[in-house]
Design an enzyme around this catalytic site. Structure first.
Site, PDB file in Angstrom:
ATOM      1  N   CYS A  79      28.599  42.701  43.676  1.00 45.87           N
ATOM      2  CA  CYS A  79      29.621  43.021  44.674  1.00 45.87           C
ATOM      3  C   CYS A  79      29.599  44.496  45.036  1.00 45.87           C
ATOM      4  O   CYS A  79      29.739  45.371  44.178  1.00 45.87           O
ATOM      5  CB  CYS A  79      31.001  42.636  44.141  1.00 45.87           C
ATOM      6  SG  CYS A  79      32.333  43.070  45.275  1.00 45.87           S
ATOM      7  N   ARG A  82      33.588  46.931  45.131  1.00 46.17           N
ATOM      8  CA  ARG A  82      34.404  47.045  43.920  1.00 46.17           C
ATOM      9  C   ARG A  82      35.307  48.270  43.840  1.00 46.17           C
ATOM     10  O   ARG A  82      36.056  48.411  42.877  1.00 46.17           O
ATOM     11  CB  ARG A  82      33.477  47.008  42.692  1.00 46.17           C
ATOM     12  CG  ARG A  82      32.930  45.628  42.418  1.00 46.17           C
ATOM     13  CD  ARG A  82      31.980  45.642  41.233  1.00 46.17           C
ATOM     14  NE  ARG A  82      30.602  45.931  41.608  1.00 46.17           N
ATOM     15  CZ  ARG A  82      29.635  46.206  40.747  1.00 46.17           C
ATOM     16  NH1 ARG A  82      29.907  46.286  39.460  1.00 46.17           N
ATOM     17  NH2 ARG A  82      28.398  46.415  41.173  1.00 46.17           N
ATOM     18  N   TRP A 252      37.630  41.085  51.419  1.00 44.59           N
ATOM     19  CA  TRP A 252      37.474  40.956  52.867  1.00 44.59           C
ATOM     20  C   TRP A 252      35.988  40.913  53.158  1.00 44.59           C
ATOM     21  O   TRP A 252      35.150  41.235  52.305  1.00 44.59           O
ATOM     22  CB  TRP A 252      38.148  42.103  53.615  1.00 44.59           C
ATOM     23  CG  TRP A 252      37.794  43.466  53.106  1.00 44.59           C
ATOM     24  CD1 TRP A 252      36.624  44.147  53.291  1.00 44.59           C
ATOM     25  CD2 TRP A 252      38.620  44.315  52.294  1.00 44.59           C
ATOM     26  NE1 TRP A 252      36.670  45.359  52.666  1.00 44.59           N
ATOM     27  CE2 TRP A 252      37.884  45.492  52.048  1.00 44.59           C
ATOM     28  CE3 TRP A 252      39.916  44.194  51.774  1.00 44.59           C
ATOM     29  CZ2 TRP A 252      38.393  46.550  51.280  1.00 44.59           C
ATOM     30  CZ3 TRP A 252      40.411  45.241  51.014  1.00 44.59           C
ATOM     31  CH2 TRP A 252      39.655  46.397  50.781  1.00 44.59           C
ATOM     32  N   GLU A 257      27.595  39.971  56.305  1.00 51.17           N
ATOM     33  CA  GLU A 257      27.585  38.649  55.651  1.00 51.17           C
ATOM     34  C   GLU A 257      27.592  37.553  56.703  1.00 51.17           C
ATOM     35  O   GLU A 257      26.973  36.506  56.544  1.00 51.17           O
ATOM     36  CB  GLU A 257      28.819  38.492  54.755  1.00 51.17           C
ATOM     37  CG  GLU A 257      28.880  39.481  53.615  1.00 51.17           C
ATOM     38  CD  GLU A 257      30.107  39.216  52.747  1.00 51.17           C
ATOM     39  OE1 GLU A 257      31.141  39.858  52.988  1.00 51.17           O
ATOM     40  OE2 GLU A 257      30.031  38.343  51.857  1.00 51.17           O
TER      41      GLU A 257
END
Ligand code: ARG
Length: 391
Positions: A79, A82, A252, A257
């Protein structure tokens, strides 16, 4: 002391395993190390170990649960987002086990997380696996996903990524439509092996953004859209040896993506040829870089549309810079930031972002608390064609 790797042969999904005392103790010590105001660590360690000896498991205090869930996010090596791990809203739903109630709470999760467009990172923690009493499971891999199925002609309607989930829902009696952005129902099992109950997502729960391009009027005619809240629902939250099999969480979106993967991958909506055509690009040779040019415009449209709709979304440049700030902050706290380069670097313009130009602390699969991939006891095939892990 060496810990054994997680036993891969454990009966999948049985949830019958007791809690590992060392995992529990090490979590309690970490919690008290990072939250020195939390009280007497030795007393809490004794209490937890006694409870495990008596019952095979133990209950986290509300503060331990919140801390554990936030640190699981902090530990998520894939991720990039973070930096805000401390702001994760943790919903303590450990008393919720019935399928109807799980579904209702998931809908409330989406409302809270969507927050009218100001997306809030939220995790909803449902009942854990206890010895002889496994917790509920969510069948879907995200709370919101678009259905996808093959047409008679061999093409696709909707998101090929959701083919197996779509088929499952259909087998349970759900009616799929011939449209590309039909939201799948939520499927919940009260316990592993139980037949899933399914629930249509109620009106007002799924925030969606229709896509348009700031400079190209025709773009809106493509009829594209995407949902606002990416809520992963097929990972197990493991804290101090306790496994929470239903713990959907969201952040979010980062624009890429959607713009560089969901709508662009050939195994997903595969829209680059369509966009390139409308842009009038020369597709006679790869060397014209028509794919790359279409990608950029698609990503411009995604970011522009979310912005105009007032829905939180990060661009990959900003999110990359935030991630490096996160690493610096963690370093100041004396903590490593394990990260998986191949997931952190954005799928477009990688080297134009600072996260490309460095290596990261190695990923340790034993790191806990963690969000872990779930075993698939239901035999539902992983929807990763070719075993491609990304995204
Ligand atoms: N990549 C996934 C998707 O496109 C979502 C993964 C989580 N993403 C996030 N921004 N928290 O749906």
């Amino acid at each position: 002391m060496r810990r054994r790797k997680q036993e891969p042969t454990r009966e999948p999904g049985s949830g019958s395993h007791g809690v590992d005392r060392r995992e529990a103790e090490s979590f309690v010590r970490q919690f008290h190390r990072e939250q020195p105001e939390a009280g007497d660590v030795e007393r809490r360690v004794r209490e937890v170990l006694a409870e495990i000896d008596r019952t095979g498991t133990y209950a986290h205090s509300p503060a331990e649960l919140v801390f554990g869930a936030r640190v699981a996010w902090r530990n998520a090596a894939r991720c990039i987002g973070r930096l805000y791990w401390r702001s994760l809203v943790v919903r303590d739903l450990r008393h919720v086990t019935a399928a109807d109630d799980v579904a209702g709470a998931c809908f409330e999760h989406l409302r809270l997380a969507g927050n009218g467009g100001r997306i809030r990172p939220v995790v909803s923690v449902f009942a854990p696996d206890r010895p002889g009493r496994p917790g509920p499971r969510i069948v879907n891999d995200q709370l919101v996903r678009y259905a996808g199925h093959r047409t008679a002609g061999g093409g696709w309607v909707g998101d090929p990524r959701a083919a197996a989930t779509t088929e499952r829902a259909r087998a349970l009696g759900w009616k799929r439509a011939e449209e590309p952005f039909q939201v799948l129902p939520l499927m919940v099992r009260e316990r592993p092996g139980a037949r899933p109950e399914w629930y249509e997502l109620p009106d007002g729960v799924v925030l969606e953004v229709p896509l348009r391009h700031p400079d190209h009027g025709w773009f809106a005619e493509l009829g594209l859209r995407w949902y606002a809240v990416p809520a992963i629902s097929d990972m197990v939250l493991e804290i101090g040896g306790v496994r929470y099999p239903a713990a959907p969480f969201n952040g979010w979106y980062m624009g890429t993506e959607i713009g560089a993967r969901n709508l662009a991958d050939t195994g997903r909506y595969d829209l680059l040829p369509v966009v390139a055509e409308r842009l009038g690009l020369d597709r006679s040779s790869e060397r014209t870089l028509w794919r790359d040019r279409a990608l950029v415009e698609l990503n411009v449209a995604v970011l522009h549309s979310f912005q105009e709709a007032g829905v939180t979304m990060a661009d990959h440049h900003t999110e990359s810079e935030r991630f490096l700030r996160h690493i610096a902050q963690e370093t100041r706290h004396g903590r490593p930031t394990p990260a998986d380069w191949s997931w952190i670097v954005p799928p477009v313009s990688g080297a134009a972002t600072p996260v490309f130009h460095r290596y990261y602390d190695p990923v340790d699969p034993r790191l806990r608390p963690a969000f872990l991939p779930r075993e698939r006891p239901d035999g539902c095939p992983a929807e990763r064609p070719g075993g491609c892990p990304q995204g």
